[in-house]
Write a protein that holds these residues in place. Structure first.
Motif, PDB file in Angstrom:
ATOM      1  N   ARG A  22      34.410  50.714  23.429  1.00 18.53           N
ATOM      2  CA  ARG A  22      33.399  51.595  23.710  1.00 18.53           C
ATOM      3  C   ARG A  22      33.757  52.874  23.770  1.00 18.53           C
ATOM      4  NH1 ARG A  22      29.003  49.728  25.214  1.00 18.53           N
ATOM      5  NH2 ARG A  22      29.862  47.652  25.607  1.00 18.53           N
ATOM      6  N   GLN A  23      35.069  53.281  24.319  1.00 18.57           N
ATOM      7  CA  GLN A  23      35.271  54.880  24.320  1.00 18.57           C
ATOM      8  C   GLN A  23      35.458  55.496  23.135  1.00 18.57           C
ATOM      9  OE1 GLN A  23      38.973  55.886  26.358  1.00 18.57           O
ATOM     10  NE2 GLN A  23      38.481  57.857  26.698  1.00 18.57           N
ATOM     11  N   ARG A  24      35.919  54.499  22.049  1.00 23.02           N
ATOM     12  CA  ARG A  24      36.210  55.057  20.957  1.00 23.02           C
ATOM     13  C   ARG A  24      34.605  55.472  20.030  1.00 23.02           C
ATOM     14  NH1 ARG A  24      37.972  58.077  17.610  1.00 23.02           N
ATOM     15  NH2 ARG A  24      40.011  57.420  17.222  1.00 23.02           N
ATOM     16  N   LEU A  25      33.881  54.258  20.258  1.00 20.67           N
ATOM     17  CA  LEU A  25      32.757  54.496  19.637  1.00 20.67           C
ATOM     18  C   LEU A  25      31.858  55.689  20.033  1.00 20.67           C
ATOM     19  CD1 LEU A  25      31.994  50.562  18.969  1.00 20.67           C
ATOM     20  CD2 LEU A  25      32.482  52.339  17.301  1.00 20.67           C
ATOM     21  N   ASP A  26      31.825  55.637  21.411  1.00 19.46           N
ATOM     22  CA  ASP A  26      31.056  56.894  22.059  1.00 19.46           C
ATOM     23  C   ASP A  26      31.714  58.099  21.709  1.00 19.46           C
ATOM     24  OD1 ASP A  26      29.477  54.917  23.215  1.00 19.46           O
ATOM     25  OD2 ASP A  26      30.338  55.052  25.259  1.00 19.46           O
ATOM     26  N   ALA A  93      39.202  56.053  11.792  1.00 26.56           N
ATOM     27  CA  ALA A  93      39.170  56.296  13.514  1.00 26.56           C
ATOM     28  C   ALA A  93      39.623  54.981  14.055  1.00 26.56           C
ATOM     29  CB  ALA A  93      37.685  56.879  13.897  1.00 26.56           C
ATOM     30  N   GLU A  94      40.967  54.875  14.306  1.00 29.50           N
ATOM     31  CA  GLU A  94      41.389  53.693  15.046  1.00 29.50           C
ATOM     32  C   GLU A  94      40.703  53.338  16.198  1.00 29.50           C
ATOM     33  OE1 GLU A  94      43.270  51.568  13.383  1.00 29.50           O
ATOM     34  OE2 GLU A  94      43.808  52.698  11.557  1.00 29.50           O
ATOM     35  N   SER A  95      40.638  51.994  16.421  1.00 28.17           N
ATOM     36  CA  SER A  95      39.712  51.602  17.426  1.00 28.17           C
ATOM     37  C   SER A  95      40.470  51.785  18.980  1.00 28.17           C
ATOM     38  CB  SER A  95      39.221  50.141  17.453  1.00 28.17           C
ATOM     39  OG  SER A  95      40.448  49.403  17.346  1.00 28.17           O
ATOM     40  N   ASP A  96      41.637  51.906  18.923  1.00 30.27           N
ATOM     41  CA  ASP A  96      42.069  52.152  20.272  1.00 30.27           C
ATOM     42  C   ASP A  96      42.709  53.627  20.646  1.00 30.27           C
ATOM     43  OD1 ASP A  96      44.296  52.703  18.565  1.00 30.27           O
ATOM     44  OD2 ASP A  96      45.736  51.654  19.600  1.00 30.27           O
ATOM     45  N   ASP A  97      41.654  54.637  20.276  1.00 28.46           N
ATOM     46  CA  ASP A  97      41.880  55.870  20.444  1.00 28.46           C
ATOM     47  C   ASP A  97      40.501  56.648  20.617  1.00 28.46           C
ATOM     48  OD1 ASP A  97      43.116  58.470  20.116  1.00 28.46           O
ATOM     49  OD2 ASP A  97      43.642  58.422  18.117  1.00 28.46           O
ATOM     50  N   TYR A  98      40.323  57.989  21.058  1.00 33.23           N
ATOM     51  CA  TYR A  98      39.024  58.664  21.036  1.00 33.23           C
ATOM     52  C   TYR A  98      39.257  59.941  20.599  1.00 33.23           C
ATOM     53  CZ  TYR A  98      41.231  60.132  25.542  1.00 33.23           C
ATOM     54  OH  TYR A  98      41.949  60.961  26.413  1.00 33.23           O
ATOM     55  N   ALA A  99      38.268  60.501  20.371  1.00 34.47           N
ATOM     56  CA  ALA A  99      38.318  62.082  19.818  1.00 34.47           C
ATOM     57  C   ALA A  99      37.348  63.153  20.872  1.00 34.47           C
ATOM     58  CB  ALA A  99      37.878  61.888  18.368  1.00 34.47           C
ATOM     59  N   ASP A 100      37.579  64.411  20.513  1.00 32.30           N
ATOM     60  CA  ASP A 100      37.050  65.335  21.230  1.00 32.30           C
ATOM     61  C   ASP A 100      35.721  65.521  20.403  1.00 32.30           C
ATOM     62  OD1 ASP A 100      36.293  68.463  21.034  1.00 32.30           O
ATOM     63  OD2 ASP A 100      37.382  68.286  22.826  1.00 32.30           O
ATOM     64  N   PRO A 101      34.609  65.748  21.264  1.00 33.68           N
ATOM     65  CA  PRO A 101      33.311  65.567  20.564  1.00 33.68           C
ATOM     66  C   PRO A 101      33.066  67.015  19.178  1.00 33.68           C
ATOM     67  CG  PRO A 101      33.103  66.075  22.962  1.00 33.68           C
ATOM     68  CD  PRO A 101      34.392  66.073  22.892  1.00 33.68           C
ATOM     69  N   ARG A 102      34.201  67.812  19.345  1.00 30.93           N
ATOM     70  CA  ARG A 102      34.135  68.843  18.115  1.00 30.93           C
ATOM     71  C   ARG A 102      35.111  68.501  16.993  1.00 30.93           C
ATOM     72  NH1 ARG A 102      32.391  74.706  19.794  1.00 30.93           N
ATOM     73  NH2 ARG A 102      32.956  74.717  17.533  1.00 30.93           N
ATOM     74  N   PHE A 103      35.721  67.341  17.064  1.00 26.61           N
ATOM     75  CA  PHE A 103      36.636  66.868  16.192  1.00 26.61           C
ATOM     76  C   PHE A 103      36.083  67.105  14.715  1.00 26.61           C
ATOM     77  CE2 PHE A 103      38.228  63.466  13.416  1.00 26.61           C
ATOM     78  CZ  PHE A 103      39.790  63.841  13.273  1.00 26.61           C
ATOM     79  N   LEU A 104      34.995  66.344  14.522  1.00 23.63           N
ATOM     80  CA  LEU A 104      34.403  66.622  13.031  1.00 23.63           C
ATOM     81  C   LEU A 104      33.775  67.796  12.784  1.00 23.63           C
ATOM     82  CD1 LEU A 104      32.717  63.308  12.488  1.00 23.63           C
ATOM     83  CD2 LEU A 104      34.825  63.833  11.109  1.00 23.63           C
TER      84      LEU A 104
END
Length: 126
Positions: A22-26, A93-104
């Motif tokens: 959920r954190q990754r997808l969000d 985007a591996e499923s066990d990670d997350y990204a900053d909102p400005r990554f892309l």
């Protein structure tokens, strides 16, 4: 971001990462770069991944693909995602990670500013 912004295909291969998913997808769906498609691939997870995944089905940016049997290799999932991707750029985007909102926004802007570049990456934090 203009109307002519390139589409980014975000491939999310998952296997038994329900607790992180959920954190990754969000973190993907809440990017400031909104021209994206999410290709969500589940490799026959045995945890609660399916219920997390199904909660994103209504989002038109998300397509979901389930494997009937585990492929045994994340690279097979990457290749499957690449075959489905429609974007000019791809983010695995591996499923066990997350990204900053400005990554892309940050990386796509840099790629567009440097047409000869074929890869962009950034610092990771623990």
């Amino acid at each position: 971001m203009s109307a002519a912004s390139p589409l980014v295909s975000v491939i999310v291969p998952n296997y038994n990462h329900a607790r992180f998913l959920r954190q990754r997808l969000d973190s993907v769906l809440n990017q400031t770069w909104s021209a994206l498609e999410v290709i969500l691939l589940d490799d026959a997870s045995t945890d609660d991944s399916r219920s997390v995944i199904e909660s994103y089905r209504a989002d038109p940016r998300v397509t979901i693909h389930y494997n009937a049997r585990n492929s045994g290799c994340v690279f097979k999932q990457w290749n499957k995602g690449l075959a489905l991707a429609q974007g000019e750029y791809v983010w695995i985007a591996e499923s066990d990670d997350y990204a900053d909102p400005r990554f892309l926004e940050t990386l796509v802007t840099r790629l567009r500013d440097r047409p000869a570049a074929s890869l962009a990456f950034c610092q990771s934090y623990n």
